[in-house]
Design a protein around this motif. Structure first.
Motif, PDB file in Angstrom:
ATOM      1  N   ALA A 156       0.972  -1.259  -0.044  1.00 30.90           N
ATOM      2  CA  ALA A 156      -0.234   0.032  -0.004  1.00 30.90           C
ATOM      3  C   ALA A 156       0.686   1.378  -0.064  1.00 30.90           C
ATOM      4  CB  ALA A 156      -1.028   0.032   1.172  1.00 30.90           C
ATOM      5  N   ASP A 157       2.333   1.171  -0.240  1.00 28.41           N
ATOM      6  CA  ASP A 157       3.308   2.229  -0.150  1.00 28.41           C
ATOM      7  C   ASP A 157       2.919   2.941   1.333  1.00 28.41           C
ATOM      8  OD1 ASP A 157       3.952   1.656  -2.412  1.00 28.41           O
ATOM      9  OD2 ASP A 157       3.305   3.384  -3.535  1.00 28.41           O
ATOM     10  N   ARG A 158       2.557   2.295   2.326  1.00 26.73           N
ATOM     11  CA  ARG A 158       2.363   3.088   3.578  1.00 26.73           C
ATOM     12  C   ARG A 158       3.297   2.587   4.489  1.00 26.73           C
ATOM     13  NH1 ARG A 158      -2.268   5.556   4.689  1.00 26.73           N
ATOM     14  NH2 ARG A 158      -1.703   5.151   7.016  1.00 26.73           N
ATOM     15  N   LEU A 159       4.065   3.844   5.171  1.00 27.18           N
ATOM     16  CA  LEU A 159       5.101   3.180   6.120  1.00 27.18           C
ATOM     17  C   LEU A 159       4.503   2.750   7.464  1.00 27.18           C
ATOM     18  CD1 LEU A 159       7.405   6.323   5.846  1.00 27.18           C
ATOM     19  CD2 LEU A 159       7.820   4.104   5.097  1.00 27.18           C
ATOM     20  N   ASP A 160       3.329   2.978   7.972  1.00 27.22           N
ATOM     21  CA  ASP A 160       2.811   2.286   8.957  1.00 27.22           C
ATOM     22  C   ASP A 160       2.737   0.768   8.903  1.00 27.22           C
ATOM     23  OD1 ASP A 160       0.745   2.450   7.090  1.00 27.22           O
ATOM     24  OD2 ASP A 160      -0.628   3.381   8.474  1.00 27.22           O
ATOM     25  N   GLN A 161       2.745   0.186   7.684  1.00 25.13           N
ATOM     26  CA  GLN A 161       2.936  -1.234   7.135  1.00 25.13           C
ATOM     27  C   GLN A 161       4.332  -1.721   7.763  1.00 25.13           C
ATOM     28  OE1 GLN A 161       1.931  -1.760   3.150  1.00 25.13           O
ATOM     29  NE2 GLN A 161      -0.208  -2.091   3.572  1.00 25.13           N
ATOM     30  N   PHE A 162       5.223  -1.171   7.277  1.00 27.47           N
ATOM     31  CA  PHE A 162       6.428  -1.320   7.826  1.00 27.47           C
ATOM     32  C   PHE A 162       6.508  -1.513   9.455  1.00 27.47           C
ATOM     33  CE2 PHE A 162      11.351   0.165   8.006  1.00 27.47           C
ATOM     34  CZ  PHE A 162      11.698  -1.144   8.455  1.00 27.47           C
ATOM     35  N   SER A 163       5.923  -0.687  10.148  1.00 28.67           N
ATOM     36  CA  SER A 163       6.079  -0.614  11.534  1.00 28.67           C
ATOM     37  C   SER A 163       5.155  -1.823  12.153  1.00 28.67           C
ATOM     38  CB  SER A 163       5.371   0.660  12.243  1.00 28.67           C
ATOM     39  OG  SER A 163       4.230   1.025  11.992  1.00 28.67           O
ATOM     40  N   HIS A 164       4.142  -2.131  11.386  1.00 30.42           N
ATOM     41  CA  HIS A 164       3.415  -3.277  11.457  1.00 30.42           C
ATOM     42  C   HIS A 164       4.232  -4.580  11.385  1.00 30.42           C
ATOM     43  CE1 HIS A 164       0.100  -6.251  11.782  1.00 30.42           C
ATOM     44  NE2 HIS A 164       0.452  -6.805  10.684  1.00 30.42           N
ATOM     45  N   ALA A 165       4.839  -4.688  10.135  1.00 30.00           N
ATOM     46  CA  ALA A 165       5.802  -5.854   9.968  1.00 30.00           C
ATOM     47  C   ALA A 165       6.654  -5.915  11.109  1.00 30.00           C
ATOM     48  CB  ALA A 165       6.433  -5.654   8.478  1.00 30.00           C
ATOM     49  N   TYR A 166       7.535  -4.930  11.297  1.00 31.93           N
ATOM     50  CA  TYR A 166       8.515  -4.954  12.633  1.00 31.93           C
ATOM     51  C   TYR A 166       8.090  -5.669  13.733  1.00 31.93           C
ATOM     52  CZ  TYR A 166      12.563  -3.565  15.288  1.00 31.93           C
ATOM     53  OH  TYR A 166      13.566  -3.573  16.053  1.00 31.93           O
ATOM     54  N   SER A 167       6.932  -4.966  14.392  1.00 26.59           N
ATOM     55  CA  SER A 167       6.150  -5.626  15.447  1.00 26.59           C
ATOM     56  C   SER A 167       5.742  -6.988  15.226  1.00 26.59           C
ATOM     57  CB  SER A 167       5.143  -4.404  15.973  1.00 26.59           C
ATOM     58  OG  SER A 167       4.071  -4.428  14.941  1.00 26.59           O
ATOM     59  N   LEU A 168       5.228  -7.321  14.304  1.00 27.59           N
ATOM     60  CA  LEU A 168       4.793  -8.449  13.800  1.00 27.59           C
ATOM     61  C   LEU A 168       5.915  -9.548  13.954  1.00 27.59           C
ATOM     62  CD1 LEU A 168       2.585 -10.624  12.694  1.00 27.59           C
ATOM     63  CD2 LEU A 168       3.240 -10.144  10.473  1.00 27.59           C
ATOM     64  N   ALA A 169       7.108  -9.077  13.324  1.00 27.14           N
ATOM     65  CA  ALA A 169       8.065  -9.999  13.236  1.00 27.14           C
ATOM     66  C   ALA A 169       8.862 -10.446  14.792  1.00 27.14           C
ATOM     67  CB  ALA A 169       9.307  -9.423  12.580  1.00 27.14           C
ATOM     68  N   LYS A 170       8.562  -9.288  15.529  1.00 27.23           N
ATOM     69  CA  LYS A 170       8.986  -9.666  17.090  1.00 27.23           C
ATOM     70  C   LYS A 170       7.908 -10.590  17.628  1.00 27.23           C
ATOM     71  CE  LYS A 170      12.297  -6.039  17.849  1.00 27.23           C
ATOM     72  NZ  LYS A 170      13.168  -5.725  19.018  1.00 27.23           N
ATOM     73  N   ALA A 171       6.846 -10.407  17.400  1.00 28.30           N
ATOM     74  CA  ALA A 171       5.689 -11.065  17.945  1.00 28.30           C
ATOM     75  C   ALA A 171       5.940 -12.411  17.370  1.00 28.30           C
ATOM     76  CB  ALA A 171       4.393 -10.587  17.552  1.00 28.30           C
ATOM     77  N   THR A 172       6.232 -12.786  16.290  1.00 25.33           N
ATOM     78  CA  THR A 172       6.511 -14.059  15.814  1.00 25.33           C
ATOM     79  C   THR A 172       7.579 -14.940  16.335  1.00 25.33           C
ATOM     80  OG1 THR A 172       5.515 -13.244  13.695  1.00 25.33           O
ATOM     81  CG2 THR A 172       6.513 -15.343  13.724  1.00 25.33           C
ATOM     82  N   VAL A 173       8.447 -14.215  16.350  1.00 27.14           N
ATOM     83  CA  VAL A 173       9.890 -14.923  16.943  1.00 27.14           C
ATOM     84  C   VAL A 173       9.484 -15.225  18.303  1.00 27.14           C
ATOM     85  CG1 VAL A 173      12.335 -14.400  17.528  1.00 27.14           C
ATOM     86  CG2 VAL A 173      11.427 -13.865  15.377  1.00 27.14           C
ATOM     87  N   ARG A 174       8.968 -14.219  19.184  1.00 30.94           N
ATOM     88  CA  ARG A 174       8.820 -14.392  20.678  1.00 30.94           C
ATOM     89  C   ARG A 174       7.735 -15.729  20.585  1.00 30.94           C
ATOM     90  NH1 ARG A 174       7.763  -9.474  21.512  1.00 30.94           N
ATOM     91  NH2 ARG A 174       5.466  -9.459  20.968  1.00 30.94           N
ATOM     92  N   ASN A 175       6.701 -15.790  19.863  1.00 28.26           N
ATOM     93  CA  ASN A 175       5.643 -16.779  19.701  1.00 28.26           C
ATOM     94  C   ASN A 175       6.585 -18.003  19.527  1.00 28.26           C
ATOM     95  OD1 ASN A 175       3.421 -18.459  18.345  1.00 28.26           O
ATOM     96  ND2 ASN A 175       2.391 -17.030  19.436  1.00 28.26           N
ATOM     97  N   MET A 176       7.465 -18.063  18.555  1.00 30.91           N
ATOM     98  CA  MET A 176       8.217 -19.385  18.208  1.00 30.91           C
ATOM     99  C   MET A 176       8.937 -19.995  19.713  1.00 30.91           C
ATOM    100  SD  MET A 176      10.000 -19.322  14.579  1.00 30.91           S
ATOM    101  CE  MET A 176      11.053 -18.072  14.883  1.00 30.91           C
ATOM    102  N   LYS A 177       9.625 -18.764  20.264  1.00 35.22           N
ATOM    103  CA  LYS A 177      10.270 -19.331  21.471  1.00 35.22           C
ATOM    104  C   LYS A 177       9.586 -19.801  22.450  1.00 35.22           C
ATOM    105  CE  LYS A 177      14.074 -15.867  20.799  1.00 35.22           C
ATOM    106  NZ  LYS A 177      14.830 -14.577  21.160  1.00 35.22           N
ATOM    107  N   GLN A 178       8.310 -19.361  22.636  1.00 36.27           N
ATOM    108  CA  GLN A 178       7.205 -19.658  23.717  1.00 36.27           C
ATOM    109  C   GLN A 178       6.835 -21.255  23.272  1.00 36.27           C
ATOM    110  OE1 GLN A 178       4.099 -16.903  23.214  1.00 36.27           O
ATOM    111  NE2 GLN A 178       5.081 -15.293  24.427  1.00 36.27           N
ATOM    112  N   ASN A 179       6.530 -21.448  22.043  1.00 39.56           N
ATOM    113  CA  ASN A 179       6.099 -22.783  21.696  1.00 39.56           C
ATOM    114  C   ASN A 179       7.276 -23.927  21.992  1.00 39.56           C
ATOM    115  OD1 ASN A 179       3.724 -22.055  20.915  1.00 39.56           O
ATOM    116  ND2 ASN A 179       4.288 -21.738  18.497  1.00 39.56           N
ATOM    117  N   THR A 180       8.571 -23.352  21.452  1.00 48.51           N
ATOM    118  CA  THR A 180       9.518 -24.407  21.757  1.00 48.51           C
ATOM    119  C   THR A 180      10.009 -24.526  23.196  1.00 48.51           C
ATOM    120  OG1 THR A 180      10.686 -23.214  19.574  1.00 48.51           O
ATOM    121  CG2 THR A 180      12.007 -24.647  21.238  1.00 48.51           C
TER     122      THR A 180
END
Length: 629
Positions: free
Chosen positions: A542-566
């Motif tokens: 969408a050419d929107r920088l808030d998508q980048f901030s969402h992607a960055y926080s999503l990546a952190k949440a995903t890695v955190r979720n992986m660690k929780q699961n493991t």
């Protein structure tokens, strides 16, 4: 074996167990035993079949451990245990498949949005054909409520389009003549005719589906490690089970140890989180090209931005034309004719301004030389035009007198980009172009800092005055201006050599080398060039920088979720095995807890599908504000 077949066998096995319980209650011992054996065999056959197929490929699977345990239980007459284990394992596999399907829902919804038919005008007749039969150059008609089947430019009409399938933005976008439309979008209201430029697998929508499919199939470093670990772990458990039997002479404890040690939850702990995270990104207009990219993005501490089209709207306008010894319209026409072959935003802005003023661009540029990051030189009507920045004028030995320099500097301090135009080696004018900062930029950068980004830098080929003005308005840590593409690459390398994890965001063809050099490359999708989208690890549709901030926080949440699961998967197996060795956990009950752990791991990952950065951002913002005080 597909999910439907698994569900059928699971249902029949469950029914047999229910009948066995009934026989037990009424004292029919032989009937109970028969039902238990039948249930074991029925549910055990598909499990043993998968184990055998894995063995033929020289792999030790989880199914092999279960099969050995079930055969052992049958051998010693523990029919209740054998039936319970096979039923629970099969039922767990069925629930796992159903639950995992939810994590792929974003991709499935994307595929469901794919248009199947298109209305085209051929030989003066309107006809509806399969989308696969549309060819480049076709004139495609799209009415209210219909899906756009191709990528192209509007030649007639205007409409309001829902572009959520491409950009993740639900707010309709107004489109008119010369605007681009994309396959997979929907006309809310209006009527347009579009000349097809990209069809079939070449459309933006088809590429999005392909990128998301590839991303969900690719593995992160954590997933690759867990796969290697499972290949060593499974045969090791068989050996340990033999040792347990040698030391205890307790066959039931040995079989329980064998089954409970299955690394089911551990094996899926990372993949299910990655798939859910990538699916969330796709639904929000962010294409993350794989689990490895997700892990790298979560570690980023430095973000580098290009200016034009990234921090700014990328829709600059000509604000002034200052000419010398030539009419302003003649200067604009000549420069626009030279820029018709340019992919740069500023060049296309000049062409757009000329068309807006009704100028006819008839001459084809000859002897064209594009100097990336500096400008262009071409021959028009026998005149040699050199159009670009100061560096280009210096390189071509074109003198900029003090008066012109003062005028250009004044325009730049007001936020304009000054484009010098020379005819036959002599400065003939300056075109001023201004671009607006993206309205969401300041908030997005603040969110990035609150999420963990330590420094934000801008690298641009634009002039120093304009760059510093933008940097001051956005509160950037560092601003570097008047850079060539290779100088941007050198800056990225310098940052990486200093130990920083660097993300580079850009949209132009001149940004592609820097995007490829960074640890993570981001491209602005809708307005970006094909090469920057192909080079990038992440595309913001969408050419929107808030998508980048969402992607960055999503990546952190995903890695955190992986660690929780493991952690949860390893902890559950450790506790269960301890219970087995202490004689507190038995085969059926242990298997039930084991399958529940698998489901809990999946359910934890599914939370990522509904993840939004708002709640987590508010929590981090409080912490960030406190640290800043």
């Amino acid at each position: 074996m597909n999910a439907k077949r698994t569900s059928q066998i699971t249902a029949i096995t469950g029914l047999l167990l229910a009948v066995a319980i009934g026989f037990h209650l009424y004292g029919f011992h032989e009937g109970r035993q028969t039902m238990l054996i039948a249930a074991t065999i029925l549910a055990g056959i598909p499990i043993a079949s998968k184990a055998f197929k894995a063995l033929k490929m020289k792999a030790f699977s989880i199914e092999l451990l279960v099969t050995i345990a079930v055969v052992g239980a049958l051998f010693i007459g523990e029919y209740v245990e054998s039936a319970a284990v096979t039923f629970l394992f099969l039922f767990g596999a069925y629930l796992e498949a159903r639950t995992l399907e939810k994590t792929r829902s974003s991709l499935r919804k994307l595929i469901d949005m794919a248009p199947l038919e298109a209305t085209v005008i051929r030989d003066g007749e309107t006809q509806t054909i399969s989308v696969d039969d549309v060819i480049e150059g076709d004139r495609v008609v799209i009415r209210s409520g219909e899906k756009v089947a191709i990528d192209g430019r509007i030649v007639t009409g205007k409409a309001s389009l829902n572009e959520a399938a491409i950009t993740g933005e639900s707010v309709p976008a107004s489109k008119m003549i010369d605007d681009r439309v994309f396959s997979g979008t929907i006309v809310d209201h209006g009527f347009i005719e579009v000349i097809a430029e990209r069809v079939g697998d070449d459309t933006t929508f088809a590429r999005i589906i392909e990128l998301v499919e590839d991303a969900q199939e690719s593995q992160s470093k954590t997933e690759k490690f867990l796969d290697r670990f499972a290949n060593i772990y499974t045969p090791s458990i068989v050996v340990l089970s033999v040792l347990v039997y040698i030391f205890t002479r307790n066959i039931e404890m040995t079989l329980t140890f064998l089954v409970i040690a299955c690394p089911g939850a551990l094996v899926i702990s990372a993949p299910v989180s990655i798939v859910a995270g990538i699916g969330n990104g796709a639904r929000n207009g962010v294409l993350i090209k794989g689990g490895d990219i997700m892990e790298k993005l979560a570690k980023i501490d430095t973000v580098v931005f290009d200016k034009t089209g990234t921090l700014t709207r990328g829709k600059p306008e000509v604000t002034d034309i200052h000419s010398i010894e030539i009419e302003r319209t003649d200067l604009l026409r000549l420069v626009a004719e030279a820029e018709t072959i340019s992919e740069h935003h500023l060049g296309q802005t000049i062409v757009k301004e000329a068309k807006k003023q009704g100028l006819q661009l008839l001459s084809e540029p000859q002897n064209v030389e594009v100097i990336k990051g500096n400008g262009i030189q071409a021959t028009i009507d026998g005149k040699v035009l050199t159009v670009g920045n100061r560096k280009l004028m210096d390189a071509k030995d074109i003198l900029i007198d003090s008066e012109m320099e003062a005028y250009a500097t004044a325009r730049e301090k007001e936020g304009n980009t000054a484009i010098f135009a020379s005819i036959n080696g002599k400065i003939s004018g300056i075109l001023s172009i201004a671009d607006q900062i993206r309205p969401e930029a300041k908030k997005a950068l603040r969110e990035l800092r609150a999420s963990g980004v330590r420094q934000i830098i801008m690298l641009t080929g634009d002039n120093r005055h304009t760059a510093e003005l933008v940097g001051a308005q956005l509160g950037l840590d560092q601003v570097y201006a008047e850079l060539l593409p290779e100088e941007k690459v050198a800056m990225i390398k310098q940052l990486k050599a200093a130990g920083h994890r660097v993300a580079m965001a850009g949209d132009g063809i001149n940004d592609a080398p820097a995007i490829a050099t960074a640890d993570i490359g981001l491209a602005m999708g809708e307005g970006g060039t094909d090469i920057s989208m192909e080079t990038a690890d992440i595309v913001l549709m969408a050419d929107r920088l808030d998508q980048f901030s969402h992607a960055y926080s999503l990546a952190k949440a995903t890695v955190r979720n992986m660690k929780q699961n493991t952690f949860f998967a390893v902890g559950t197996v450790a506790l269960l095995l301890t219970g087995v060795l202490l004689g507190k956990v038995f085969l059926a009950s242990g298997m039930l807890i084991h399958e529940l752990s698998v489901l809990l791991v999946i359910l934890n990952a599914i939370r990522l599908i509904r993840y939004t950065k708002r709640k987590s951002f508010n929590q981090r913002k409080i912490k960030f504000d406190l640290q800043a005080q």
